[in-house]
Scaffold this motif. Structure first.
Motif, PDB file in Angstrom:
ATOM      1  N   GLY A  49      -4.102  58.979  50.612  1.00  0.00           N
ATOM      2  CA  GLY A  49      -3.294  59.811  50.066  1.00  0.00           C
ATOM      3  C   GLY A  49      -1.878  58.998  49.341  1.00  0.00           C
ATOM      4  O   GLY A  49      -1.908  58.048  49.472  1.00  0.00           O
ATOM      5  N   SER A  64       0.338  58.483  52.346  1.00  0.00           N
ATOM      6  CA  SER A  64      -0.260  59.287  53.617  1.00  0.00           C
ATOM      7  C   SER A  64      -1.677  58.858  53.643  1.00  0.00           C
ATOM      8  O   SER A  64      -2.239  58.336  52.943  1.00  0.00           O
ATOM      9  CB  SER A  64      -0.073  60.928  53.242  1.00  0.00           C
ATOM     10  OG  SER A  64      -0.954  61.166  52.220  1.00  0.00           O
ATOM     11  N   THR A  75      -5.123  60.224  56.151  1.00  0.00           N
ATOM     12  CA  THR A  75      -6.025  61.310  56.825  1.00  0.00           C
ATOM     13  C   THR A  75      -6.922  60.604  57.645  1.00  0.00           C
ATOM     14  O   THR A  75      -7.754  60.181  57.002  1.00  0.00           O
ATOM     15  CB  THR A  75      -6.441  62.340  56.017  1.00  0.00           C
ATOM     16  OG1 THR A  75      -5.436  63.056  55.449  1.00  0.00           O
ATOM     17  CG2 THR A  75      -7.167  63.508  57.020  1.00  0.00           C
ATOM     18  N   ALA A 110      -8.730  66.032  62.891  1.00  0.00           N
ATOM     19  CA  ALA A 110      -8.498  65.142  61.673  1.00  0.00           C
ATOM     20  C   ALA A 110      -6.628  65.179  62.135  1.00  0.00           C
ATOM     21  O   ALA A 110      -6.166  66.185  62.387  1.00  0.00           O
ATOM     22  CB  ALA A 110      -8.533  65.940  60.358  1.00  0.00           C
ATOM     23  N   GLU A 111      -6.192  64.207  61.561  1.00  0.00           N
ATOM     24  CA  GLU A 111      -4.511  63.978  61.613  1.00  0.00           C
ATOM     25  C   GLU A 111      -4.380  63.275  60.236  1.00  0.00           C
ATOM     26  O   GLU A 111      -4.695  62.382  59.712  1.00  0.00           O
ATOM     27  CB  GLU A 111      -4.144  62.816  62.927  1.00  0.00           C
ATOM     28  CG  GLU A 111      -4.349  63.594  64.216  1.00  0.00           C
ATOM     29  CD  GLU A 111      -3.450  63.165  65.050  1.00  0.00           C
ATOM     30  OE1 GLU A 111      -2.516  62.615  64.972  1.00  0.00           O
ATOM     31  OE2 GLU A 111      -4.061  63.173  66.415  1.00  0.00           O
ATOM     32  N   VAL A 112      -3.073  63.799  59.727  1.00  0.00           N
ATOM     33  CA  VAL A 112      -2.586  63.473  58.683  1.00  0.00           C
ATOM     34  C   VAL A 112      -1.438  62.816  58.921  1.00  0.00           C
ATOM     35  O   VAL A 112      -0.427  63.536  59.813  1.00  0.00           O
ATOM     36  CB  VAL A 112      -2.286  64.935  57.631  1.00  0.00           C
ATOM     37  CG1 VAL A 112      -1.665  64.377  56.284  1.00  0.00           C
ATOM     38  CG2 VAL A 112      -3.663  65.523  57.274  1.00  0.00           C
ATOM     39  N   HIS A 131       2.250  60.759  57.374  1.00  0.00           N
ATOM     40  CA  HIS A 131       3.097  60.574  56.064  1.00  0.00           C
ATOM     41  C   HIS A 131       3.801  59.398  56.684  1.00  0.00           C
ATOM     42  O   HIS A 131       4.572  59.538  57.730  1.00  0.00           O
ATOM     43  CB  HIS A 131       3.832  61.947  55.989  1.00  0.00           C
ATOM     44  CG  HIS A 131       2.946  62.831  55.244  1.00  0.00           C
ATOM     45  ND1 HIS A 131       2.980  63.119  53.944  1.00  0.00           N
ATOM     46  CD2 HIS A 131       2.366  63.748  55.922  1.00  0.00           C
ATOM     47  CE1 HIS A 131       2.199  64.016  53.558  1.00  0.00           C
ATOM     48  NE2 HIS A 131       1.740  64.634  54.783  1.00  0.00           N
ATOM     49  N   ALA A 158       3.339  63.529  61.242  1.00  0.00           N
ATOM     50  CA  ALA A 158       2.005  63.686  61.819  1.00  0.00           C
ATOM     51  C   ALA A 158       1.740  65.065  61.792  1.00  0.00           C
ATOM     52  O   ALA A 158       2.155  65.875  62.504  1.00  0.00           O
ATOM     53  CB  ALA A 158       1.806  62.635  62.586  1.00  0.00           C
ATOM     54  N   TYR A 159       0.436  65.323  61.534  1.00  0.00           N
ATOM     55  CA  TYR A 159      -0.260  66.840  61.660  1.00  0.00           C
ATOM     56  C   TYR A 159      -1.442  66.768  61.920  1.00  0.00           C
ATOM     57  O   TYR A 159      -2.376  66.139  61.534  1.00  0.00           O
ATOM     58  CB  TYR A 159      -0.098  67.527  60.108  1.00  0.00           C
ATOM     59  CG  TYR A 159       1.278  67.463  59.595  1.00  0.00           C
ATOM     60  CD1 TYR A 159       2.152  68.770  59.898  1.00  0.00           C
ATOM     61  CD2 TYR A 159       1.590  66.262  58.924  1.00  0.00           C
ATOM     62  CE1 TYR A 159       3.483  68.553  59.079  1.00  0.00           C
ATOM     63  CE2 TYR A 159       2.840  66.198  58.002  1.00  0.00           C
ATOM     64  CZ  TYR A 159       3.790  67.335  58.458  1.00  0.00           C
ATOM     65  OH  TYR A 159       5.245  67.230  57.729  1.00  0.00           O
ATOM     66  N   HIS A 209      -5.170  68.344  63.617  1.00  0.00           N
ATOM     67  CA  HIS A 209      -6.197  69.446  63.289  1.00  0.00           C
ATOM     68  C   HIS A 209      -6.993  69.603  63.917  1.00  0.00           C
ATOM     69  O   HIS A 209      -7.609  68.448  64.262  1.00  0.00           O
ATOM     70  CB  HIS A 209      -6.449  69.403  61.705  1.00  0.00           C
ATOM     71  CG  HIS A 209      -5.276  69.734  60.936  1.00  0.00           C
ATOM     72  ND1 HIS A 209      -4.480  68.587  60.412  1.00  0.00           N
ATOM     73  CD2 HIS A 209      -4.682  70.882  60.234  1.00  0.00           C
ATOM     74  CE1 HIS A 209      -3.404  69.101  59.471  1.00  0.00           C
ATOM     75  NE2 HIS A 209      -3.625  70.073  59.347  1.00  0.00           N
TER      76      HIS A 209
END
Length: 117
Positions: free
Chosen positions: A81, A84, A86, A97-99, A101, A111-112, A114
């Motif tokens: 991204g 970023s 993922t 999944a981890e996102v 930035h 970090a996010y 999922h």
């Protein structure tokens, strides 16, 4: 962030988790980074699901490593991204999944995580 940089990060990140070396894992992150995960709600009793700062997150991740002594991630895909990345991987919670930035320094600032719960 280009695909070469994203792949380098992804491979290092997965390898650090698979090594179970907390210092190596934390080396990817800013000192004051923020982590968001539904597992934080479950194990830390934090309604927002967010922790901030290496000290608190290190404590949470140390507990996660202890709970999952056979933890192993298998990288499935990397998506790039704007500043970023993922990562899609198979882990202790199945498909995940981890996102991430990144700050200007090139380290993760947020970090996010999922999961298919």
């Amino acid at each position: 962030m280009d695909m070469t940089q994203a792949m380098e990060f992804a491979e290092e990140w997965v390898e650090s988790w698979n090594s179970h070396d907390l210092d190596k894992i934390l080396a990817h992150y800013e000192e004051d980074f923020e982590m968001s995960s539904p597992m934080i709600k479950k194990y830390e009793d934090v309604p927002s699901g967010k922790l901030k700062g290496k000290k608190d997150i290190a404590s949470y991740w140390a507990g996660a490593l202890k709970r999952s002594p056979n933890l192993h991630f298998t990288l499935l895909n990397v998506l790039v991204g704007a500043n970023s990345v993922t990562l899609i991987y198979e882990g202790v919670r199945g498909l995940s999944a981890e996102v991430f930035h990144f700050s200007n320094s090139g380290k993760v600032e947020s970090a996010y995580a999922h999961y298919n719960l």
